[in-house]
Every structure is written in structure tokens, then in C-alpha cells.
Design an enzyme around this catalytic site. Sequence first.
Site, short mmCIF file in Angstrom:
data_model
loop_
_atom_site.label_atom_id
_atom_site.label_comp_id
_atom_site.label_asym_id
_atom_site.label_seq_id
_atom_site.Cartn_x
_atom_site.Cartn_y
_atom_site.Cartn_z
N CYS A 1 62.70 62.91 -12.89
CA CYS A 1 63.64 62.35 -11.93
C CYS A 1 64.85 61.72 -12.65
CB CYS A 1 62.94 61.35 -11.01
SG CYS A 1 63.88 60.98 -9.50
N HIS B 1 58.91 65.24 -8.96
CA HIS B 1 57.81 64.37 -9.41
C HIS B 1 56.51 65.18 -9.54
CE1 HIS B 1 59.70 60.32 -9.03
NE2 HIS B 1 60.51 60.99 -8.23
N GLU C 1 53.92 64.56 -11.14
CA GLU C 1 52.72 63.71 -11.21
C GLU C 1 51.98 63.63 -9.89
OE1 GLU C 1 56.16 60.72 -10.42
OE2 GLU C 1 55.85 62.64 -11.44
#
Length: 536
Positions: free
Chosen positions: A388, A512, A514
Site C-alpha cells: 500500500c 493488501h 495479508e
Amino acid sequence: MNNKDLKTKFIFITGGVVSSLGKGITAASIGQILKNRGLKVSIQKLDPYINVDPGTMSPYQHGEVFVTDDGAETDLDLGHYERFLDENMSKKSNVTAGQIYQSVINKEREGKYLGKTVQVIPHITEEIKQKLTDAALFHKSDVVIVEIGGTVGDIESSPFLEAIRQVRFDFGYRNVLYLHTTLVPYLKKTKEIKTKPTQHSFKELRALGIQPQILVLRSEVPINQETKNKISALCDINSQAIFEALDVDILYQMILNLNHQGIDDFILQHFKLTNFPTADLQAWQQLITRIQNLEKKVVIALVGKYIVLHDAYLSIVEALKHASYQYNCKLEIKWIDAEKVTSDNISSFFEDCDGILVPYGFGNRAIEGKILAINYARTNNIPFFGICLGMQLAVIEYARNVLHLQDANSLEVDEKTPHPVITKKIVDINLGGTLRLGSYSCHLKANTKSKAIYNQEIIYERHRHRFEMNPHYVSLFEKNNDFVVSGINPEQNLCEIVELKSHPWFIAVQFHPEFLSRPLKPHPLFKGFVEASLLN
């Protein structure tokens, strides 16, 4: 609320004595066990705070904001739910008091209550119950596990507790189960387990009209049968319905612990659900065994601005762990405050690190320290992963130090920069609801590291940002045949991934990743990053 056609079973999880008991982990663990036994399970979090969502809350107060596929900014517990269940949550999976009150007030303004006095009971409680059924229908769930945020006795939780009390009346005894979690303190000096706080918490819940069928005791030591019998007698609950949640070093051990105690059998018995196979948790047992016998170590520097509270980066930490476990190595995170990084001391921060990760963030604080870290990774051939804001700063660093675009910057940081290599795509109205949120497609360019890592042409990843790489600068960046925009959103031609050909592993992404990593299915980018770091 029409309940005749709804066959869903509800498990309501409340907490007492203290906050941060691990209700979310308990909910996620039970969810995984029930899913493993063949039930379709979803989990919902009811948060009693007045914020509409945690999107504008400080990471120091709330930890990370977890983003769902459909663009909801939610509580970090939804990350636990997704990782444990390997199921995607949705906007309906996180309900706040702010959403409830906002909805009721809007309906009142629209005249939908036909001039009646709008009150907590029945209007607020009915709105809460409607959110419960909406989620159950949307996810087509056999079982919905509902975690009630906060602690029994908090004034903010009162409407939610009243609403879930009413649900048993609406749906019937065999379709609703109440599970209460409490802390059982252990006094090391006298080697005593104290049950009084549990008794008081249980009594307070019963005074609200809720009689739990299951009690889960959080403890640092095993709880003997004598103690369970005492709690059983004083709380009027079957001793066989009292389970312990021992402190564990590995979160996923909770799944095995609760299953070993037979909590799933008790739940299915209560719901009169039969003919479901026993849970096969072999994959989880293998993962835990692997974690307990890690042979190598990888040191990752996480250069952030919210590092005082590690929960601000919870999903990133978990994703790094997932990847590390795959390579049989223990993860050591070196937490680095970007504000403290200078050109004079930078080598002291990173000389013992195998890889450098620069995560997300908002605002201009600590920007230059992160850019220095990126420059150090690029010029010293240290594996680098930007996420990001980390990608935006990688673009700025390259613009300044390789393309020599003096004072290149992001419009978020410097609105007067002569080279706005990072530009805004969304016009502000207010801070809430102005981000690019949720899952978007990304086309991967052939013959790039990113394409090799994913091994597919089109991927879908979750986003949470306002700013993008300025498309007018892409041709200039790619002119020297080293910087590559390897991922593009085809609908809006937005830059999603950048990488460097000449670097062993330098990849930065606008999204993102994750949020999509799972303990049994690590995200490919995190796997690639950890693998490269081990080779460094």
C-alpha cells in the site's frame, strides 16, 4: 422478523470479568471445528461502539482495520475468523452500535415508524435482530457464531444483550446456544484458582435473562474437576458444559484443545444435529507440530509508524508467520520506528535483517524514514516488500534517486510537488467512505516475478487506499528497462504492482495481500518474500 423459514442455529459468545479474553479466538476455533464436521459456518461480530465502522479510528486504539472482499472496514477479529475458517466474511459480518443507531434514525426521519416514539426496546433491539438474520440468510449458514464485543456489565452492550436474549424466544431453545467466557485468575503465591469473578459475571448475565449453556474458562493453568464442580454448583450449569481455554503459545492450538474436550459434541447435542462426521484436524495438528520444531530463522524488519501497538499490523505479522512455517523457519520481526531512521544511523537498523517490509499508513509522518529504508533495501540488494503506502514510497524513492526527479512526492504529502508521481484518485467529502475498498482484479504482465509467483494471469486482491501511482509517469519509469509495472487493474488502468528486474526480490503492491493469507494456505507473495529473505 419472520423466522419461520430460517433454519440457522445461533451461538452467542459473551465475555465477562475482563476484556481481551480471546472471545474471537474461541469463536473462530469453534467455527473451524464445526465446519470440519460438515456444517456451513459463518461468524458475526457485534461491536457496541458508536463509530459506524473502525475505518477512521486510530490504529493505536483499535489495531488494524480488516477489509473484506466487498469493501467493509471491520474489526481485526474478522481476520481471525477468516484465517481460522478459511471463509470470506462480508459487510454483514461486523455490526456496530453506530450502524444500528444510524439505521434506526434514518428510518425515523423517513417516517417508517409511523410517528411512534422510537426507543431502545423495541426499535434498536429489533434492528440488531434483523442484522443477525440478514447475515444468516446472506451466508446461507447452518450455524452463525455471534461474538458480542465488550464485557457483560458495560452499559454500551446492554441493547445487544437484550436483543440476543430475545432471539431464544423468537427462534426456540434448540436453535440458540449461549456461551460465556470468563477469566479464572490463578494466584501463584498461594497456588489457588479463584472462581469468584466467574460467579459474579455469570450471575450478572443471568440477571439480564441469559442462561449460558456453555462456560469457557480462560486460565493459565489447567482447571481440575473439583473446581469445575464448584462452578457448576454455584452457577447452575452442567459441569460437562464447562470447558477450559488454556493460554497457548500457538493460537491454532485452541482448535485442537476445544475439540479434545468435546465442545463440538456438546454443541451438536444441544442443537439436536446428528449424523455429522467427527472432525478431521490432522492438517492443523501437522501445522502445530511443524511450528514446534522449526529449524531455521528469518529476520524481517518491519518499518512502520504504528509499531507501538503491534496489532496495527496483525494480518501482516500472521501472513509472515504462515509463510515462515512453510519454509520451516521461525519468524523474528525487528520492529523499526520509521521516525527514528536517518541517513546517519540506517545501517545499524538493517545490518542483521534478511528482508525489509514497509507496510501501509496514512499521512506524512515518518515518510522520509520509510523512504530511506526502501533506498537501503534497493541499493544493498536486500529483499524488499512494500504494501500500500509501501508501494507508493518505493515509487517516490525510485523517482528521486534513480530518475533524478527532484522533490518527487505524493500529493498526500506535498500538494505542491513538481513531480506528483503518486496522485489521488478519489475526491474527499469526508474521511469516512472515500477510500478505494474491497477486492479488485489485477492483470499480471508476462515474464515478471509477480507472474511467476502467482502463476496465473488474473488475480483478485483487497484494497484500502486513496492514492495511486500517477499513470502519466509510468512510461518514464519503465524507460530504463529495470522498473516494471507488473500488475495493472484492467478496468481503470491503475498500477497495482511494481518490481525491479535488476534486484533479487523487490516487489511492492498497492493492495493488501495479508488479508488473503491463511495458516494452511500462505499467500504467494509472502511465501516469495520469505523464501528470498532466507536466501539473502
